[in-house]
Motif scaffolding. Structure first.
Motif, short mmCIF file in Angstrom:
data_model
loop_
_atom_site.label_atom_id
_atom_site.label_comp_id
_atom_site.label_asym_id
_atom_site.label_seq_id
_atom_site.Cartn_x
_atom_site.Cartn_y
_atom_site.Cartn_z
N LYS A 262 0.79 12.24 -5.73
CA LYS A 262 0.13 11.37 -4.76
C LYS A 262 -1.02 10.59 -5.41
O LYS A 262 -1.26 9.42 -5.06
N SER B 186 7.26 4.00 10.34
CA SER B 186 7.11 4.91 9.20
C SER B 186 8.42 5.08 8.44
O SER B 186 8.42 5.47 7.28
N LEU C 183 6.04 9.72 2.90
CA LEU C 183 5.22 8.52 2.87
C LEU C 183 5.49 7.63 4.10
O LEU C 183 6.63 7.40 4.47
N ILE D 296 0.29 3.18 4.76
CA ILE D 296 -0.34 2.99 3.45
C ILE D 296 -0.48 1.51 3.11
O ILE D 296 -1.35 1.12 2.31
N ASP E 95 6.06 10.66 -2.91
CA ASP E 95 5.61 11.23 -1.64
C ASP E 95 6.73 11.07 -0.61
O ASP E 95 6.83 10.04 0.07
N ASN F 84 -1.22 6.31 -5.69
CA ASN F 84 -2.32 5.41 -5.35
C ASN F 84 -2.65 4.47 -6.52
O ASN F 84 -2.88 3.27 -6.33
#
Length: 575
Positions: free
Chosen positions: A267, A374, A421, A426, A418, A271
């Protein structure tokens, strides 16, 4: 003088090999279009584009992939690049071309040693302290070996396969020939412009043959991320590199795919990867075109190292702004904004039915953006938008196609890092920052000033131009030209017919001249006239050369092109 003849013969033999492979894998209609009827048992008339590939697109895609693999390096590379172009290839073909592999045996180490010494101009022991004889990678264009410099640095050496450049240039000439055949015989290829695709491919693959360009890409990327400690690139050893040899720092790291999916470390890396992609695309306008997990390494301190910059993409400031507008429009569900931006990002070929295009955009929005956000499949959404643009004859800029492929790859990596996710959650902070950047007071003021200046220029020039039109009308200088496509085609056909007749006479004349010149010097071996044999041979060569030149004219005649000297000059220059 014999070099062009030898090259032409090789090209003809290569073309026959291509038709044989196409026929072998079920593309008989395509082989017929190449003039290989004698090699194709089924000679039914061509009935339409569907007969080129068959009814089952999935099965045809598998056969097409096998054709490219059997034809070798140039065609494998073409397939790999085509797999990044959802704007010109159907989804079934895109998915299958992703599985293309460079099935080539590794070069013997003695050949590698000779290539290094020949290109760098010194014996290998003077260049490197040691070189591992076993390659760590072998592909159609290059082969990679680990080595150590005399200063003790661990490096990797990328060596270009000897002779591969000549093979690729020969295949490029044939690809141009095939592209012109498609354009001259199939009306539906107008949107795809095969010649332009080959031209783009030529630029890409010839760039890949020059390792100095890749080295410059690596250095430019490194400069862009000079102040970002979490992202880096390998060091290029310029003294040990040139256009066919590239020496890079060896990166002691694991591949991104070796991380534990869903772990805290994965994770953190996710990022960093997202920040890097946003910076590449929307800040620098220079991005890695093939960021698959094997091209992104992770050091122990979680630093990301991008490698293999053979394929990169670039976006201008205006293209970056369009992309930001598209992202914001997608996230807000603005159909008008999506439609207008897609039109601005592409080049319409013919008239676009805006009502039908917007209806397709609404359908795609309802299918993807009004469901569970999502679970949205970004790659599929982008593919649907691209397909809709393609269906309405909107040709997208190639750089967007490279970006689309890179974005789809990054999405797959994100879901691996992820599995839970939420793409939209995000992405919203990034979209918010993009919107703020796009709609700053400074940019709005600049846009208003530019529009005002354009309007002022328009209002100033229109009266002058209208006055000129009225003067031309009064003076009898205004003419109206009427075009009739059927009449225009008559000239093209006459031009083609005249060229056929001229080249046929030239070939016959050369044959007769050869016979006359050889007649006084004739002698026989075992009752066989040597003069006759040489005459037939020269006649064959003359006919081959002129019909080869003719083919370039005939396949281009559908677009009104005259006989071009470019292909002939390339033939003469190419050994």
């Amino acid at each position: 003088m014999l070099a062009p003849v030898r090259t032409a013969v090789k090209d003809v033999l290569r073309l026959r090999e291509i038709t044989r492979v196409l026929t072998k894998h079920g593309f008989k209609a395509v082989a017929r279009r190449l003039g290989a009827e004698e090699e194709v048992e089924d000679t039914d008339a061509f009935e339409g584009p569907q007969s080129l590939i068959g009814e089952d697109h999935d099965e045809a895609a598998v056969r097409f992939r096998r054709v490219l693999e059997e034809l070798g390096p140039t065609f494998v590379k073409l397939g790999q690049i085509m797999s990044t172009r959802p704007d010109i290839m159907p989804p079934a073909f895109i998915n299958e071309l992703k599985h293309l592999q460079d099935r080539v045996p590794p070069l013997p180490f003695e050949t590698v040693k000779e290539a290094i010494e020949e290109n760098l101009g010194k014996p290998m022991p003077e260049l490197f302290k040691e070189v591992n004889e076993k390659p760590i990678g072998a592909a159609s264009i290059g082969q990679v070996h680990r080595a150590k410099t005399h200063e003790g640095d661990e490096v990797v050496i990328k060596i270009q396969r000897p002779g591969i450049a000549e093979v690729i240039r020969s295949d490029l000439d044939i690809l141009y020939y095939l592209a012109r055949i498609l354009e001259a015989t199939i009306e539906e290829v107008e949107l795809y412009t095969p010649t332009a695709i080959v031209k783009e491919f030529e630029k890409a693959i010839l760039s890949e043959l020059d390792f100095r360009l890749e080295a410059r890409n690596i250095q430019e990327f490194g400069q862009n991320f000079g102040e970002v400690v979490e992202v880096s690139t390998p060091k290029v050893y310029e003294a040990l590199s040139n256009d066919r040899i590239m020496t890079l720092e060896f990166i002691d790291a694991i591949k991104l795919s070796e991380l534990e999916s869903g772990s805290d470390r994965a994770k953190r890396v996710l990022n960093t990867l997202l920040d890097a992609m946003v910076k590449m695309v929307l800040d620098d306008g220079f991005f890695h075109g093939d960021p698959h997990p094997g091209n992104i390494l992770v050091r122990e301190d979680d630093t990301l190292v991008f490698i293999d910059f053979g394929l990169v993409g670039r976006l201008s400031a205006a293209q970056q702004d369009d992309l930001i507008l598209l992202i914001v429009s997608v996230l807000t569900g603005d159909v008008e904004g999506i439609s207008r931006t897609l039109l601005r990002m592409g080049s319409p070929v013919g008239r676009v039915n805006l009502r039908a295009f917007k209806a397709d955009v609404v359908r795609i929005r309802d299918e993807y953006l009004l469901s569970n956000l999502s679970d949205i499949n970004v790659s599929q959404f982008v593919t649907e938008c691209t397909t809709a643009a393609q269906a309405h004859k909107i040709r997208l800029n190639p750089n967007y196609a490279v970006l689309t492929k890179a974005a789809a790859t990054i999405e797959g990596i994100m879901r691996f890092l992820d599995p839970n996710l939420d793409i939209m959650a995000i992405g919203m902070p990034y979209a918010s920052d993009l919107a703020k950047r796009r709609f700053t007071a400074k940019k709005i003021a600049q846009g208003a000033m530019t529009s005002a200046m354009g309007l002022s220029s328009f209002l100033t020039q229109v009266p002058q131009q209208l006055d000129q039109v009225l003067m031309d009308l009064e003076g009898g200088n205004l003419t109206i030209e009427v075009k009739n496509q059927a009449i225009d085609e008559v000239g093209k056909h006459l031009n083609t017919l005249g060229t056929r007749l001229f080249l046929g006479i030239m070939a016959a004349g050369l044959s007769i001249c050869a016979a006359i010149l050889l007649a006084p010097h004739d002698f026989k071996v075992m009752d066989v006239s040597i003069g006759m044999v040489l005459g037939v041979l020269l006649a064959g060569i003359a006919t081959l050369f002129f019909w080869w030149a003719l083919s370039w004219h005939v396949v281009g005649s559908g677009s009104g092109n005259k006989l071009k000297l470019g292909p002939i000059m390339r033939l003469i220059r190419r050994e």
